[in-house]
Design an enzyme around this catalytic site. Structure first.
Site, PDB file in Angstrom:
ATOM      1  N   MET A 234       2.323   6.491  -3.160  1.00 39.37           N
ATOM      2  CA  MET A 234       0.881   6.376  -3.403  1.00 39.37           C
ATOM      3  C   MET A 234       0.261   5.109  -2.818  1.00 39.37           C
ATOM      4  O   MET A 234      -0.893   4.800  -3.092  1.00 39.37           O
ATOM      5  CB  MET A 234       0.586   6.451  -4.906  1.00 39.37           C
ATOM      6  CG  MET A 234       0.953   7.775  -5.523  1.00 39.37           C
ATOM      7  SD  MET A 234       0.088   9.141  -4.736  1.00 39.37           S
ATOM      8  CE  MET A 234       1.298  10.430  -4.927  1.00 39.37           C
ATOM      9  N   CYS A 235       1.027   4.372  -2.020  1.00 42.71           N
ATOM     10  CA  CYS A 235       0.475   3.174  -1.380  1.00 42.71           C
ATOM     11  C   CYS A 235      -0.490   3.559  -0.267  1.00 42.71           C
ATOM     12  O   CYS A 235      -0.229   4.481   0.498  1.00 42.71           O
ATOM     13  CB  CYS A 235       1.593   2.324  -0.783  1.00 42.71           C
ATOM     14  SG  CYS A 235       2.303   1.172  -1.917  1.00 42.71           S
ATOM     15  N   HIS A 236      -1.578   2.813  -0.181  1.00 42.42           N
ATOM     16  CA  HIS A 236      -2.520   3.002   0.913  1.00 42.42           C
ATOM     17  C   HIS A 236      -1.955   2.355   2.173  1.00 42.42           C
ATOM     18  O   HIS A 236      -1.415   1.250   2.102  1.00 42.42           O
ATOM     19  CB  HIS A 236      -3.860   2.326   0.586  1.00 42.42           C
ATOM     20  CG  HIS A 236      -4.589   2.974  -0.534  1.00 42.42           C
ATOM     21  ND1 HIS A 236      -4.347   2.653  -1.848  1.00 42.42           N
ATOM     22  CD2 HIS A 236      -5.560   3.921  -0.536  1.00 42.42           C
ATOM     23  CE1 HIS A 236      -5.142   3.382  -2.616  1.00 42.42           C
ATOM     24  NE2 HIS A 236      -5.885   4.162  -1.853  1.00 42.42           N
TER      25      HIS A 236
ATOM     26  N   MET B  99       2.613  -4.663  -2.868  1.00 43.88           N
ATOM     27  CA  MET B  99       3.740  -3.799  -2.501  1.00 43.88           C
ATOM     28  C   MET B  99       4.310  -4.168  -1.136  1.00 43.88           C
ATOM     29  O   MET B  99       5.519  -4.084  -0.911  1.00 43.88           O
ATOM     30  CB  MET B  99       3.332  -2.322  -2.536  1.00 43.88           C
ATOM     31  CG  MET B  99       2.990  -1.820  -3.930  1.00 43.88           C
ATOM     32  SD  MET B  99       4.254  -2.161  -5.185  1.00 43.88           S
ATOM     33  CE  MET B  99       5.653  -1.293  -4.498  1.00 43.88           C
ATOM     34  N   GLU B 100       3.466  -4.623  -0.236  1.00 41.47           N
ATOM     35  CA  GLU B 100       3.929  -5.015   1.087  1.00 41.47           C
ATOM     36  C   GLU B 100       4.785  -6.283   1.004  1.00 41.47           C
ATOM     37  O   GLU B 100       5.833  -6.378   1.664  1.00 41.47           O
ATOM     38  CB  GLU B 100       2.743  -5.212   2.029  1.00 41.47           C
ATOM     39  CG  GLU B 100       2.091  -3.915   2.469  1.00 41.47           C
ATOM     40  CD  GLU B 100       1.325  -3.157   1.381  1.00 41.47           C
ATOM     41  OE1 GLU B 100       1.014  -1.979   1.592  1.00 41.47           O
ATOM     42  OE2 GLU B 100       1.041  -3.736   0.304  1.00 41.47           O
TER      43      GLU B 100
ATOM     44  N   ASP C 141      23.552  -6.065   4.608  1.00 37.70           N
ATOM     45  CA  ASP C 141      24.124  -5.240   5.663  1.00 37.70           C
ATOM     46  C   ASP C 141      24.881  -6.077   6.693  1.00 37.70           C
ATOM     47  O   ASP C 141      25.978  -5.713   7.116  1.00 37.70           O
ATOM     48  CB  ASP C 141      23.032  -4.426   6.354  1.00 37.70           C
ATOM     49  CG  ASP C 141      23.582  -3.543   7.455  1.00 37.70           C
ATOM     50  OD1 ASP C 141      24.533  -2.766   7.176  1.00 37.70           O
ATOM     51  OD2 ASP C 141      23.083  -3.615   8.593  1.00 37.70           O
TER      52      ASP C 141
END
Length: 163
Positions: free
Chosen positions: A75-77, A113-114, A128
């Site tokens: 749901m992130c823009h 969120m970014e 990794d």
């Protein structure tokens, strides 16, 4: 469910409509911590990890992850990021590397969120690249440290984990 912005009045998931909001300058700072063995920490610091320069690769991965956030979080823009920076703070005493990401935009919705996705991507890249040296590494303390802009204003995390 009026307090859940991603749920409509019938309980269906939705993307929040931000059309009517005024664009403002918004910044978010997030962090993560990667704890590892002394040997792996030393190899990162000395630049002797066989896969290459761990922190510079993780920096690139963090920026790329921030740019892909809308494709990962349903749901992130999609945002037009104006700045993303990823920094590392190695702690020789604990063999940990704290990662801090700052994301900035001039837009109608937040950029938290970014920033969070950036630190997660950078941390996973460290894992990794170093897993053949230390499979017991731990990624922790992924959190929002600070945010500015928007209706909710300025937020600064109060807990000690952000230090």
């Amino acid at each position: 469910m009026p307090d859940l912005t991603h749920i409509d009045d019938k309980g269906r998931v939705r993307m929040v409509d931000v059309t009517a909001k005024t664009p403002t300058r918004r910044t978010a700072v997030a962090q993560a911590v990667v704890l590892m063995s002394k040997a792996a920490f030393t190899q990162i610091q000395e630049g002797t990890v066989t896969k290459g320069n761990v922190l510079e690769t993780a920096r690139i991965a963090g920026v790329m992850a921030a740019k892909k956030t809308a494709g990962l979080i349903p749901m992130c823009h999609p945002l037009n990021l104006t700045h993303v920076a990823v920094k590392f703070f190695p702690d020789p005493a604990t063999h940990a590397i704290k990662i801090q990401a700052t994301a900035r935009i001039l837009d109608r919705t937040g950029v938290e969120m970014e920033a969070l996705t950036a630190v997660a991507g950078a941390a996973l890249t460290i894992y990794d690249m170093c897993k053949s040296h230390d499979r017991e590494m731990t990624i922790s303390d992924i959190c929002l440290v600070e945010k500015t802009g928007g209706k909710s204003g300025h937020f600064i995390r109060s807990s000690a984990t952000a230090g």
